[in-house]
Each structure stands twice: as structure tokens, then as C-alpha cells.
Design a protein around this motif. Structure first.
Motif, PDB file in Angstrom:
ATOM      1  N   ASP A   1      58.150  63.042  76.658  1.00 30.15           N
ATOM      2  CA  ASP A   1      58.049  61.672  76.144  1.00 30.15           C
ATOM      3  C   ASP A   1      56.942  60.875  76.821  1.00 30.15           C
ATOM      4  OD1 ASP A   1      60.410  62.029  74.511  1.00 30.15           O
ATOM      5  OD2 ASP A   1      61.571  61.864  76.370  1.00 30.15           O
ATOM      6  N   LEU A   2      56.279  61.446  77.806  1.00 28.79           N
ATOM      7  CA  LEU A   2      55.203  60.749  78.506  1.00 28.79           C
ATOM      8  C   LEU A   2      54.044  60.431  77.567  1.00 28.79           C
ATOM      9  CD1 LEU A   2      55.132  62.818  81.831  1.00 28.79           C
ATOM     10  CD2 LEU A   2      55.980  60.480  81.538  1.00 28.79           C
TER      11      LEU A   2
ATOM     12  N   LYS B   1      61.860  62.523  68.555  1.00 27.43           N
ATOM     13  CA  LYS B   1      62.735  62.100  69.644  1.00 27.43           C
ATOM     14  C   LYS B   1      63.486  60.831  69.267  1.00 27.43           C
ATOM     15  CE  LYS B   1      64.460  62.405  73.798  1.00 27.43           C
ATOM     16  NZ  LYS B   1      63.595  62.784  74.930  1.00 27.43           N
ATOM     17  N   TYR B   2      62.793  59.917  68.626  1.00 24.05           N
ATOM     18  CA  TYR B   2      63.468  58.700  68.184  1.00 24.05           C
ATOM     19  C   TYR B   2      64.589  59.034  67.195  1.00 24.05           C
ATOM     20  CZ  TYR B   2      64.333  54.638  65.256  1.00 24.05           C
ATOM     21  OH  TYR B   2      64.939  53.656  64.517  1.00 24.05           O
ATOM     22  N   ASP B   3      64.304  59.892  66.235  1.00 26.66           N
ATOM     23  CA  ASP B   3      65.327  60.278  65.255  1.00 26.66           C
ATOM     24  C   ASP B   3      66.517  60.950  65.936  1.00 26.66           C
ATOM     25  OD1 ASP B   3      63.842  59.246  63.189  1.00 26.66           O
ATOM     26  OD2 ASP B   3      62.983  61.175  62.583  1.00 26.66           O
ATOM     27  N   LEU B   4      66.235  61.738  66.966  1.00 28.03           N
ATOM     28  CA  LEU B   4      67.304  62.425  67.693  1.00 28.03           C
ATOM     29  C   LEU B   4      68.198  61.415  68.410  1.00 28.03           C
ATOM     30  CD1 LEU B   4      68.259  65.324  68.323  1.00 28.03           C
ATOM     31  CD2 LEU B   4      66.905  65.217  70.417  1.00 28.03           C
ATOM     32  N   ILE B   5      67.595  60.415  69.011  1.00 30.58           N
ATOM     33  CA  ILE B   5      68.360  59.374  69.693  1.00 30.58           C
ATOM     34  C   ILE B   5      69.224  58.603  68.694  1.00 30.58           C
ATOM     35  CG2 ILE B   5      68.144  57.162  70.898  1.00 30.58           C
ATOM     36  CD1 ILE B   5      65.774  58.317  72.399  1.00 30.58           C
ATOM     37  N   VAL B   6      68.647  58.266  67.545  1.00 29.54           N
ATOM     38  CA  VAL B   6      69.399  57.542  66.514  1.00 29.54           C
ATOM     39  C   VAL B   6      70.567  58.384  66.013  1.00 29.54           C
ATOM     40  CG1 VAL B   6      69.292  56.573  64.189  1.00 29.54           C
ATOM     41  CG2 VAL B   6      67.440  56.127  65.815  1.00 29.54           C
ATOM     42  N   GLU B   7      70.344  59.665  65.812  1.00 35.60           N
ATOM     43  CA  GLU B   7      71.410  60.551  65.343  1.00 35.60           C
ATOM     44  C   GLU B   7      72.543  60.621  66.358  1.00 35.60           C
ATOM     45  OE1 GLU B   7      73.740  63.244  63.259  1.00 35.60           O
ATOM     46  OE2 GLU B   7      72.064  61.975  62.587  1.00 35.60           O
TER      47      GLU B   7
ATOM     48  N   PRO C   1      59.685  51.484  65.008  1.00 41.31           N
ATOM     49  CA  PRO C   1      60.836  52.033  65.733  1.00 41.31           C
ATOM     50  C   PRO C   1      60.406  53.112  66.723  1.00 41.31           C
ATOM     51  CG  PRO C   1      61.339  51.813  63.408  1.00 41.31           C
ATOM     52  CD  PRO C   1      59.877  51.529  63.540  1.00 41.31           C
ATOM     53  N   GLY C   2      61.043  53.101  67.891  1.00 41.01           N
ATOM     54  CA  GLY C   2      60.700  54.063  68.929  1.00 41.01           C
ATOM     55  C   GLY C   2      59.733  53.520  69.953  1.00 41.01           C
ATOM     56  N   THR C   3      59.345  52.246  69.821  1.00 47.49           N
ATOM     57  CA  THR C   3      58.440  51.617  70.775  1.00 47.49           C
ATOM     58  C   THR C   3      59.217  51.135  71.993  1.00 47.49           C
ATOM     59  OG1 THR C   3      56.983  50.879  68.990  1.00 47.49           O
ATOM     60  CG2 THR C   3      56.740  49.788  71.122  1.00 47.49           C
TER      61      THR C   3
ATOM     62  N   GLY D   1      57.908  59.842  70.260  1.00 47.87           N
ATOM     63  CA  GLY D   1      57.580  60.555  69.046  1.00 47.87           C
ATOM     64  C   GLY D   1      58.677  60.372  68.011  1.00 47.87           C
ATOM     65  N   ARG D   2      58.334  60.555  66.746  1.00 46.00           N
ATOM     66  CA  ARG D   2      59.310  60.332  65.680  1.00 46.00           C
ATOM     67  C   ARG D   2      60.528  61.243  65.818  1.00 46.00           C
ATOM     68  NH1 ARG D   2      60.456  56.158  62.161  1.00 46.00           N
ATOM     69  NH2 ARG D   2      62.218  56.948  60.944  1.00 46.00           N
TER      70      ARG D   2
END
Length: 270
Positions: A147-148, A181-187, A84-86, A178-179
Motif C-alpha cells: 500500500d506504500l 485494496k479499497y474494495d477488499l476493505i469495503v467487502e 474513495p480509498g484516499t 489501490g482499487r
């Protein structure tokens, strides 16, 4: 907000042409001003360096980001190793009968948890990712320098546009979040979903209407929001009829629907 359609960059005609094959030959010359500048390079005198104009900063930045992605993700990755996050781009290189004019950017969320489809490990839920950040609404997350590296073609995550896809056995990466940022987007996505599930969708629509009437929808601008003491950049709420983001969303919604149907209707590409 004025009744005349607000113009954002790139023009909707370009977005339409880049998504759908039938529109390739229908490029309106009148909307080609931004790209005509590059035609100067074609007619420049190769023996005279002074005749070659300096590359615009935005194009130079775009090229550097693409190069950074290729240098960071040199080899294709097995689908079994994706997480996830790819960030990826799917297109005709992976599927010869691809239904769109070009590749479609995606942010992978999670594998599809169902045993009814073959090649289960290659089936993922994903959000569409695009590069037209000028059309960002409050359900579009704009990636930033933290995120780069990521391909600029996948720099905006459309949380309102989620589909199921079948990935090829191997694929080139367009970025990796990064984990945190991905978690933040999901939240953020889950909070938006909960607001609709609780029956507040109508209230949300009315609130957006009032927002646009106060001339605060501000198409083409972004805002920084706070989620649990963490910040993230998104667009502003979509406004009234003059807001071009309605048509932008329809174009990408139609494209996502084509891709969704493509993967679900025909098992021969398994």
C-alpha cells in the motif's frame, strides 16, 4: 487472560494526550521511557560524530515513509477530485477551531448522499485511520508494504469507527490505496455489518468472550485473513477486561464523536 491490564505501545496516556488538548500538560514521566532515548540527541556533542547515537531502525523507517509521502503527493488536491480509498489527515491547519489536540487520519469511503447539507461535494463518509497498530483488533485493517507510500500516522484503518466529515476545498494527501485494496476493505466492513444486522451481534460477543477465556485474544499481535482468495492483515479479537484495546477504542471513539459533532453542529465553517 490475567486480570492486570496488559501494556501495549504506545501507552494509553500518550494516545489520550495526542487526541485531547486538555491532556497536553499531563504527560506521565514514568511512561516516557521510549522517548527518553531521543533526548540523548539533544545533549550530544555536535562536533563529535561518535557521540551521536545511530537512529533507531523504526524511527528511520518512519521518517523515510513520511518523506516518500511528501515526494509522491507534492501538491494539495482539490476536494472535487478526491476518490474513495484516499488517505488524508484533518486538523487545525484546515479548521482553526479544531476540537482535538492534533490531526485525525481518515480513509475516505464515499460522498454523503444527501441534499440537506451545503457544500455537498465536500461531505464524505470516512473511517478513522491511526498509527497505533499494536492496538489492532479484528476490525482494524493494517496497511502493508503493497500500500506504500502512505503516512505511518494513517497505517491502521478503524472499521469500527466511521464518521461523516466536511473536507476543506483543498487538502494534502497522506496516501492513496489501490482499487483492489479499497474494495477488499469495503467487502470486509460490509461482511462485519451484515453479521450484526442479521442479529448475530450477541453471538459475536459471546464468541469473543470464549476466545479471550482461552487466552487467544493476543493483544499486540496480528493475523492474516483470507477474503475471496485475497489476504489482508488485521488484529486479533478484543478480549476481556484486561485487554487495553477497550480503553483505546473508547479514546478514539470519543475523538471521532467530537469531530462528528464539530462538523454537524455548526454550519459557519461551510
Amino acid at each position: 487472560m490475567d486480570k492486570e491490564m496488559i501494556k501495549l505501545w504506545p501507552p494509553l496516556e500518550f494516545v489520550d494526550m495526542n487526541l485531547f488538548p486538555s491532556k497536553k500538560e499531563e504527560l506521565p514521566i514514568s511512561d516516557n521511557e521510549g522517548f527518553l532515548e531521543m533526548s540523548v540527541l539533544i545533549g550530544a556533542d555536535a562536533d563529535n560524530d561518535d557521540s551521536i547515537p545511530e537512529m533507531p531502525w523504526w524511527l528511520n523507517d518512519w521518517c523515510e515513509r513520511r518523506i516518500a509521502v511528501h515526494q509522491s503527493f507534492v501538491e494539495a488536491v482539490s476536494t472535487d477530485k478526491l476518490k474513495p480509498g484516499t488517505l488524508i489527515k484533518l486538523g487545525s491547519l484546515e479548521f482553526p477551531d479544531w476540537p482535538l489536540a492534533g490531526p485525525l487520519g481518515l480513509l475516505l469511503d464515499c460522498p454523503v448522499r444527501s441534499s440537506s447539507q451545503p457544500n455537498q461535494k465536500r461531505r464524505w463518509w470516512a473511517w478513522v485511520a491511526a498509527e497505533e497498530t499494536g492496538y489492532a483488533g479484528d476490525e482494524d485493517v493494517i496497511l502493508d508494504e503493497s500500500d506504500l507510500p502512505f503516512d505511518p500516522a494513517v497505517g491502521m484503518i478503524q472499521l469500527w469507527n466511521r464518521i461523516e466529515v466536511l473536507l476543506p476545498p483543498e487538502i494534502d494527501l497522506a496516501g492513496l490505496l489501490g482499487r483492489k485494496k479499497y474494495d477488499l476493505i469495503v467487502e470486509y466492513w460490509q461482511r462485519r455489518c451484515r453479521s450484526y444486522l442479521k442479529g448475530s451481534a450477541r453471538l459475536d460477543v459471546l464468541a469473543r468472550l470464549a476466545y479471550s477465556l482461552r487466552d487467544q485474544a493476543r493483544p499486540g499481535t496480528v493475523q492474516v485473513i483470507d477474503i475471496d482468495d485475497k489476504t489482508m492483515t488485521v488484529g486479533t479479537p478484543v478480549g476481556g477486561a484486561a485487554d487495553p484495546r477497550h480503553l483505546y477504542r473508547k479514546l478514539y471513539g470519543d475523538a471521532a464523536a467530537k469531530v462528528q459533532k464539530y462538523f454537524l453542529a455548526d454550519t459557519r465553517r461551510e
